[in-house]
Enzyme design. Sequence first.
Site, PDB file in Angstrom:
ATOM      1  CG  ASP A   1      -2.008   1.009   1.196  1.00 39.01           C
ATOM      2  OD1 ASP A   1      -1.945   1.903   0.337  1.00 39.01           O
ATOM      3  OD2 ASP A   1      -2.933   0.917   2.006  1.00 39.01           O
ATOM      4  CG  ASP A   2      -0.133   4.819   0.142  1.00 36.32           C
ATOM      5  OD1 ASP A   2      -0.959   4.495  -0.733  1.00 36.32           O
ATOM      6  OD2 ASP A   2      -0.423   5.599   1.083  1.00 36.32           O
TER       7      ASP A   2
ATOM      8  CB  CYS B   1      -6.444   3.062  -1.313  1.00 36.00           C
ATOM      9  SG  CYS B   1      -5.044   3.904  -0.544  1.00 36.00           S
TER      10      CYS B   1
ATOM     11  NE  ARG C   1      -6.300  -2.130  -0.947  1.00 36.22           N
ATOM     12  CZ  ARG C   1      -5.153  -1.469  -1.112  1.00 36.22           C
ATOM     13  NH1 ARG C   1      -5.071  -0.511  -2.022  1.00 36.22           N
ATOM     14  NH2 ARG C   1      -4.090  -1.748  -0.380  1.00 36.22           N
TER      15      ARG C   1
ATOM     16  CE  LYS D   1      -6.275   0.633   1.988  1.00 36.63           C
ATOM     17  NZ  LYS D   1      -5.367   1.764   1.780  1.00 36.63           N
TER      18      LYS D   1
ATOM     19  CG  HIS E   1      -9.966   1.194   1.078  1.00 26.74           C
ATOM     20  ND1 HIS E   1      -8.906   2.065   1.038  1.00 26.74           N
ATOM     21  CD2 HIS E   1     -11.039   1.945   1.423  1.00 26.74           C
ATOM     22  CE1 HIS E   1      -9.299   3.277   1.361  1.00 26.74           C
ATOM     23  NE2 HIS E   1     -10.605   3.225   1.603  1.00 26.74           N
TER      24      HIS E   1
ATOM     25  CB  SER F   1      -6.720   3.659   4.784  1.00 27.03           C
ATOM     26  OG  SER F   1      -6.674   3.538   3.389  1.00 27.03           O
TER      27      SER F   1
ATOM     28  CG  HIS G   1      -2.128   4.018   4.064  1.00 28.41           C
ATOM     29  ND1 HIS G   1      -2.508   4.873   5.074  1.00 28.41           N
ATOM     30  CD2 HIS G   1      -2.843   4.387   2.978  1.00 28.41           C
ATOM     31  CE1 HIS G   1      -3.414   5.712   4.608  1.00 28.41           C
ATOM     32  NE2 HIS G   1      -3.634   5.441   3.332  1.00 28.41           N
TER      33      HIS G   1
ATOM     34  CG  ASP H   1      -2.232   0.882  -3.126  1.00 22.50           C
ATOM     35  OD1 ASP H   1      -1.037   1.254  -3.081  1.00 22.50           O
ATOM     36  OD2 ASP H   1      -3.074   1.239  -2.282  1.00 22.50           O
ATOM     37  CG  ASN H   2      -1.828   4.360  -4.337  1.00 21.42           C
ATOM     38  OD1 ASN H   2      -2.907   3.931  -3.897  1.00 21.42           O
ATOM     39  ND2 ASN H   2      -0.884   4.835  -3.544  1.00 21.42           N
TER      40      ASN H   2
ATOM     41  CE  LYS I   1      -2.974   7.530  -1.242  1.00 20.25           C
ATOM     42  NZ  LYS I   1      -3.006   6.981   0.129  1.00 20.25           N
TER      43      LYS I   1
END
Length: 642
Positions: A34-35, A73, A77, A126, A128, A151, A223, A275-276, A296
């Site tokens: 994540d991130d 996010c 997903r 996660k 989301h 998150s 994250h 994810d990003n 992001k």
Amino acid sequence: MRTFLLLLLAAAAPLNMFADSLPAKPNFIFILADDMGYGDIGPFGSAKNRTPNLDRMAREGMKLTSFYGAPLCTPSRAQVLTGCYAKRVSLPDVLFPRSPIGISSDEATIGSLLKSLGYATIAIGKWHVGDAPPFLPTHHGFDHYLGLPYSNDMGGEVPGKNTDKWSKHTPPLPLVRDGEVIEALRPKDQDKLTALYTDEAVKFIRENKNRPFFLYLPHTAVHVPLHPGHKFRGKSANGLYGDWVEEIDWCVGRVMSTVHELGLDDRTLIVFSSDNGPWLAKGTNAGNAGPLRGGKGGTFEGGEREPTLAWWPGHVPAGQVCDAVAANIDLLPTFVHLAGGAVPPERKIDGRDISPLLLGLTTESPHEAFFYIASKSIQAVRSGPWKLAIATQYEGIGPYTDIAPNLNKPFTPRLYNLDKDIGERSDAAAENPEVVRRLESYLREMDGDLGVGKVDGPGVRPPGRVAHPTGLWLRGQQPPEPTAYQPADELHVGDVIESEEAPQIAGKSLRIVCEVKPESDNAVIVAQGGSKVGYALYLADGLPAFSVRENGKLFTVKAAERPGRDFKLDAQLLSNGSMTLAVDGKISATGAAPGLVSGQPKESMCVGFDDGAAVAKYKQKAKEPFQGKLTGLSVMVGPPYQ
């Protein structure tokens, strides 16, 4: 696409022979950070973070250097799960706790398709894409789930020793097993998450070693807030962020070792990605996009291009680098194809089968064009090395709804050759007009499908929806359902309800529903409050609009397009400040206020006009009465902790 198909046909015989050597129903493991930034792991150039297991994955497998997610996010997903651009499934923006929308039960997910082919399935981490029970993993093809529904910065605080009241208006951060909250996490409890997820993943692999399985492992890390486990805290050369990156690497190592120990290497494909891009606004708590521009939230490469690896000994060639365009929308059709299944043709998806890329049988992307989408705004398109941007791009999170492109108005395109200019610094549009025209044609074609700007095209499908989102709470701490304001008589245009008898909206979630058949393009439907606090639902130039006034400041969301002659409206303000406006059951606008309305308005509630200091900026005089038919008006409020 044509080039790819021709090459594929030419190689059909060897491809079929190679396919015969593939194991039937291989296992799939998708590990999602994540991130995490493009430059945060060793295979993609990080000199700060030690990632020996990901380094091994790259040596023994393939590095995909043009693999894309989405800028944020939830959209990313949604793309993994559905094989569609997030805009197509109406999940283009980040969802918050108690979201009224989520992933639709009408969508065939990667979990449900593999489950139908006999796979054991689990999601760990996660989620989301909605936190109401109908949106959770076990309702979308996963046998089991363990993790956070959103998150790790979105939970309310747990009560202290001297109070049983929640100190924030959102539910606590819920750790969910299957459909039940098993623990409300305090900040320090997050330190255990990566190890907890890893243990659960290893257990699942061991329990299903004799049958095909799909493990979806979307980490909470990295994250913010950063919570590396105590064994990793302070051990890296890159602060807490580096500590958590290195703990993710440890997780990858444990998963790979378990697969090897059980003799499953030959029939297990592992894919690692993010994810990003990195959340650059977080400074030293953020990652690194390496040579890419932005992070992001943006549609520069740093926001969407992800550090991605594929490992499958004996099938994915070792030590290879693939620069062909691929994306997380491709995982669904790829896994389903390798599992011997087919994607149902009834609902269009955007992903393509990239197994020929992963198996080293081609270097050509199956995507003739790939689109960069921020919220509902399609801001750029890539074809081969060329990327054409047609809207203002931000290097982080920006006001996308304000700069959504309109192909019917003049715009200044910017063209980048990503092979020569990966940092997107040199505009090559003037020297390559034919490339600009070709890429622009892809955008115009997509405009007729998803819609390039604010207005959804015919290819956009509705999200799932629940009537009264309450959030996920520990058993015994469930909040009461929202209550509807029901006066003795039905509300009619011209009614005035004094402040003491009007809905008590201070510190409460808010929902307004009604049916309207207006005779004017500009009209107030209902207003409560004035120039300091309040809300209003109204029409402006034929477009439904919802405004919230808080501390004198106005926050407004407006529908993207004019509805028909008669329509239903559903406006909501949630505890985190998120605002939604739905027309005929479909989300038409989203936005954000600072939070709930903090004080009860002294002004009255007015139906069909606004008699005080106007709540919103109307297109007509506030006291001018509504013309047309207004029925079924109801204002619902939730308890203060919703």
